[in-house]
Write a protein that holds these residues in place. Structure first.
Motif, PDB file in Angstrom:
ATOM      1  N   TYR A  56      -1.685 -33.464  31.108  1.00  0.00           N
ATOM      2  CA  TYR A  56      -0.315 -33.864  30.784  1.00  0.00           C
ATOM      3  C   TYR A  56       0.619 -33.548  31.957  1.00  0.00           C
ATOM      4  CZ  TYR A  56       4.221 -33.862  28.424  1.00  0.00           C
ATOM      5  OH  TYR A  56       5.529 -34.092  28.094  1.00  0.00           O
ATOM      6  N   LEU A  57       0.502 -32.351  32.502  1.00  0.00           N
ATOM      7  CA  LEU A  57       1.337 -31.977  33.649  1.00  0.00           C
ATOM      8  C   LEU A  57       1.089 -32.906  34.830  1.00  0.00           C
ATOM      9  CD1 LEU A  57       1.156 -28.077  33.732  1.00  0.00           C
ATOM     10  CD2 LEU A  57       3.134 -29.482  33.185  1.00  0.00           C
ATOM     11  N   PHE A  58      -0.177 -33.188  35.094  1.00  0.00           N
ATOM     12  CA  PHE A  58      -0.490 -34.038  36.239  1.00  0.00           C
ATOM     13  C   PHE A  58       0.045 -35.452  36.039  1.00  0.00           C
ATOM     14  CE2 PHE A  58      -3.098 -36.923  38.705  1.00  0.00           C
ATOM     15  CZ  PHE A  58      -2.978 -36.367  39.961  1.00  0.00           C
ATOM     16  N   GLU A  59      -0.217 -36.034  34.877  1.00  0.00           N
ATOM     17  CA  GLU A  59       0.206 -37.416  34.636  1.00  0.00           C
ATOM     18  C   GLU A  59       1.722 -37.566  34.597  1.00  0.00           C
ATOM     19  OE1 GLU A  59      -1.778 -38.582  31.060  1.00  0.00           O
ATOM     20  OE2 GLU A  59      -3.660 -38.998  32.092  1.00  0.00           O
ATOM     21  N   ASP A  60       2.397 -36.641  33.929  1.00  0.00           N
ATOM     22  CA  ASP A  60       3.832 -36.816  33.721  1.00  0.00           C
ATOM     23  C   ASP A  60       4.701 -36.207  34.809  1.00  0.00           C
ATOM     24  OD1 ASP A  60       3.218 -38.190  31.505  1.00  0.00           O
ATOM     25  OD2 ASP A  60       4.252 -36.910  30.086  1.00  0.00           O
ATOM     26  N   GLU A  61       4.237 -35.187  35.475  1.00  0.00           N
ATOM     27  CA  GLU A  61       5.092 -34.527  36.452  1.00  0.00           C
ATOM     28  C   GLU A  61       4.666 -34.782  37.898  1.00  0.00           C
ATOM     29  OE1 GLU A  61       7.859 -33.234  35.605  1.00  0.00           O
ATOM     30  OE2 GLU A  61       7.500 -33.255  33.458  1.00  0.00           O
ATOM     31  N   VAL A  62       3.376 -34.932  38.132  1.00  0.00           N
ATOM     32  CA  VAL A  62       2.915 -35.115  39.508  1.00  0.00           C
ATOM     33  C   VAL A  62       2.835 -36.598  39.848  1.00  0.00           C
ATOM     34  CG1 VAL A  62       1.027 -34.704  41.129  1.00  0.00           C
ATOM     35  CG2 VAL A  62       1.644 -32.956  39.458  1.00  0.00           C
ATOM     36  N   ARG A  63       2.089 -37.333  39.052  1.00  0.00           N
ATOM     37  CA  ARG A  63       1.873 -38.741  39.363  1.00  0.00           C
ATOM     38  C   ARG A  63       3.128 -39.584  39.190  1.00  0.00           C
ATOM     39  NH1 ARG A  63      -2.564 -41.537  36.019  1.00  0.00           N
ATOM     40  NH2 ARG A  63      -0.787 -42.282  34.881  1.00  0.00           N
ATOM     41  N   ARG A  64       3.865 -39.347  38.114  1.00  0.00           N
ATOM     42  CA  ARG A  64       5.040 -40.157  37.834  1.00  0.00           C
ATOM     43  C   ARG A  64       6.305 -39.601  38.464  1.00  0.00           C
ATOM     44  NH1 ARG A  64       4.791 -42.362  31.878  1.00  0.00           N
ATOM     45  NH2 ARG A  64       6.041 -43.961  32.845  1.00  0.00           N
ATOM     46  N   GLY A  65       6.350 -38.300  38.648  1.00  0.00           N
ATOM     47  CA  GLY A  65       7.512 -37.688  39.287  1.00  0.00           C
ATOM     48  C   GLY A  65       8.788 -37.889  38.492  1.00  0.00           C
TER      49      GLY A  65
ATOM     50  N   MET B  31      13.265 -31.830  47.642  1.00  0.00           N
ATOM     51  CA  MET B  31      12.990 -30.928  46.518  1.00  0.00           C
ATOM     52  C   MET B  31      11.979 -31.542  45.555  1.00  0.00           C
ATOM     53  SD  MET B  31      13.710 -28.022  45.546  1.00  0.00           S
ATOM     54  CE  MET B  31      13.885 -26.929  44.231  1.00  0.00           C
ATOM     55  N   SER B  32      12.004 -32.858  45.437  1.00  0.00           N
ATOM     56  CA  SER B  32      11.084 -33.540  44.540  1.00  0.00           C
ATOM     57  C   SER B  32       9.631 -33.288  44.945  1.00  0.00           C
ATOM     58  CB  SER B  32      11.383 -35.033  44.529  1.00  0.00           C
ATOM     59  OG  SER B  32      10.407 -35.716  43.798  1.00  0.00           O
ATOM     60  N   TYR B  33       9.352 -33.281  46.249  1.00  0.00           N
ATOM     61  CA  TYR B  33       7.985 -33.046  46.716  1.00  0.00           C
ATOM     62  C   TYR B  33       7.534 -31.620  46.428  1.00  0.00           C
ATOM     63  CZ  TYR B  33       8.356 -37.510  49.077  1.00  0.00           C
ATOM     64  OH  TYR B  33       8.510 -38.843  49.334  1.00  0.00           O
ATOM     65  N   VAL B  34       8.439 -30.684  46.522  1.00  0.00           N
ATOM     66  CA  VAL B  34       8.102 -29.286  46.227  1.00  0.00           C
ATOM     67  C   VAL B  34       7.772 -29.143  44.742  1.00  0.00           C
ATOM     68  CG1 VAL B  34       8.993 -26.931  46.160  1.00  0.00           C
ATOM     69  CG2 VAL B  34       9.483 -28.388  48.134  1.00  0.00           C
ATOM     70  N   THR B  35       8.589 -29.744  43.914  1.00  0.00           N
ATOM     71  CA  THR B  35       8.350 -29.682  42.468  1.00  0.00           C
ATOM     72  C   THR B  35       7.016 -30.323  42.116  1.00  0.00           C
ATOM     73  OG1 THR B  35      10.721 -29.794  42.072  1.00  0.00           O
ATOM     74  CG2 THR B  35       9.296 -30.311  40.211  1.00  0.00           C
ATOM     75  N   ARG B  36       6.746 -31.483  42.681  1.00  0.00           N
ATOM     76  CA  ARG B  36       5.479 -32.161  42.413  1.00  0.00           C
ATOM     77  C   ARG B  36       4.297 -31.317  42.901  1.00  0.00           C
ATOM     78  NH1 ARG B  36       6.376 -38.453  43.837  1.00  0.00           N
ATOM     79  NH2 ARG B  36       5.563 -39.037  41.809  1.00  0.00           N
ATOM     80  N   ALA B  37       4.457 -30.673  44.050  1.00  0.00           N
ATOM     81  CA  ALA B  37       3.380 -29.834  44.581  1.00  0.00           C
ATOM     82  C   ALA B  37       3.112 -28.635  43.678  1.00  0.00           C
ATOM     83  CB  ALA B  37       3.729 -29.365  45.992  1.00  0.00           C
ATOM     84  N   VAL B  38       4.168 -28.027  43.159  1.00  0.00           N
ATOM     85  CA  VAL B  38       4.006 -26.888  42.251  1.00  0.00           C
ATOM     86  C   VAL B  38       3.295 -27.327  40.977  1.00  0.00           C
ATOM     87  CG1 VAL B  38       5.250 -25.238  40.805  1.00  0.00           C
ATOM     88  CG2 VAL B  38       5.926 -25.557  43.183  1.00  0.00           C
ATOM     89  N   PHE B  39       3.717 -28.470  40.411  1.00  0.00           N
ATOM     90  CA  PHE B  39       3.054 -28.972  39.203  1.00  0.00           C
ATOM     91  C   PHE B  39       1.602 -29.357  39.489  1.00  0.00           C
ATOM     92  CE2 PHE B  39       7.333 -29.708  37.287  1.00  0.00           C
ATOM     93  CZ  PHE B  39       7.110 -29.005  36.116  1.00  0.00           C
ATOM     94  N   ALA B  40       1.341 -29.916  40.658  1.00  0.00           N
ATOM     95  CA  ALA B  40      -0.031 -30.275  41.024  1.00  0.00           C
ATOM     96  C   ALA B  40      -0.902 -29.021  41.120  1.00  0.00           C
ATOM     97  CB  ALA B  40      -0.042 -31.044  42.340  1.00  0.00           C
ATOM     98  N   LEU B  41      -0.380 -27.979  41.747  1.00  0.00           N
ATOM     99  CA  LEU B  41      -1.119 -26.722  41.873  1.00  0.00           C
ATOM    100  C   LEU B  41      -1.368 -26.094  40.498  1.00  0.00           C
ATOM    101  CD1 LEU B  41      -2.350 -24.705  43.866  1.00  0.00           C
ATOM    102  CD2 LEU B  41      -0.143 -23.532  43.892  1.00  0.00           C
ATOM    103  N   ALA B  42      -0.340 -26.086  39.651  1.00  0.00           N
ATOM    104  CA  ALA B  42      -0.497 -25.528  38.299  1.00  0.00           C
ATOM    105  C   ALA B  42      -1.513 -26.338  37.500  1.00  0.00           C
ATOM    106  CB  ALA B  42       0.854 -25.511  37.590  1.00  0.00           C
ATOM    107  N   SER B  43      -1.459 -27.651  37.636  1.00  0.00           N
ATOM    108  CA  SER B  43      -2.398 -28.520  36.932  1.00  0.00           C
ATOM    109  C   SER B  43      -3.828 -28.265  37.387  1.00  0.00           C
ATOM    110  CB  SER B  43      -2.001 -29.978  37.165  1.00  0.00           C
ATOM    111  OG  SER B  43      -2.888 -30.838  36.519  1.00  0.00           O
ATOM    112  N   LEU B  44      -4.027 -28.172  38.678  1.00  0.00           N
ATOM    113  CA  LEU B  44      -5.355 -27.897  39.220  1.00  0.00           C
ATOM    114  C   LEU B  44      -5.881 -26.538  38.755  1.00  0.00           C
ATOM    115  CD1 LEU B  44      -7.658 -28.784  41.118  1.00  0.00           C
ATOM    116  CD2 LEU B  44      -6.425 -27.626  42.955  1.00  0.00           C
TER     117      LEU B  44
END
Length: 182
Positions: A65-74, A1-14
């Motif tokens: 902010y989303l990328f650094e805190d939610e995607v990169r750091r998880g 589930m963590s990978y799905v969440t990170r992918a969603v945040f990565a897509l939103a960030s992009l």
């Protein structure tokens, strides 16, 4: 589930980053059109571009902010100090954008209809309230950090399998620690 969440945040960030760049592009395109039109005001075009760029910076900062805190750091654990610094940096950018946008709206409104200045004034009051809220958050979270800082360090040491550091000794009064010379 963590990978799905990170992918969603990565897509939103992009997506937010692309939209921020698009805002700057639309602002520049509108400015070019305004300068080409003989009856348009150059000052209005510049104020419009400034408005686009300010909003684009705020949107880009949200994406960063989303990328650094939610995607990169998880889901890695963060100390209270890290969380405070991250949120403060993010909100500081938003507050600056709000103040700049207020300034642009004041100039545009003053040029068009001075009676409508109540709306930019409301935006200014809202910006000040966000700034005051950020200051209160800083003050309250700093006092909480003092209380939980040792707990965070002990938990981190336990997770890494090393002994926790002892609390720093309080400093002794100068009169007892120094020999008198004279």
């Amino acid at each position: 589930m963590s990978y799905v969440t990170r992918a969603v945040f990565a897509l939103a960030s992009l997506l937010l980053m692309v939209l921020a760049v698009a805002l700057v592009g639309f602002g520049l395109a509108d400015a070019v059109k305004a300068f080409a039109a003989p009856d348009a005001s150059g000052a209005d075009a510049i104020l419009d571009v400034l408005g686009y760029v300010i909003v684009a910076i705020a949107v880009f900062d949200v994406a960063k902010y989303l990328f650094e805190d939610e995607v990169r750091r998880g889901n890695e654990k963060r100390s209270a100090a890290e969380a405070r610094r991250s949120l403060t940096k993010f909100l500081s950018t938003i507050v600056i954008a709000l103040f700049l946008e207020t300034l642009v709206v004041v100039f545009k409104t003053a040029r068009e209809d001075v009676a409508q200045l109540v709306y930019p004034t409301g935006l200014l009051v809202g910006s000040v309230l966000v700034l005051v809220g950020l200051g209160a958050y800083q003050r309250f979270s700093a006092s909480v950090e003092e209380k939980v800082g040792d707990d965070d360090e002990a938990e981190e040491a336990r997770d890494e399998g090393r002994p926790a550091r002892a609390k720093a000794a309080t400093s002794k009064p100068a009169s007892t620690s120094r020999a008198r010379t004279g």
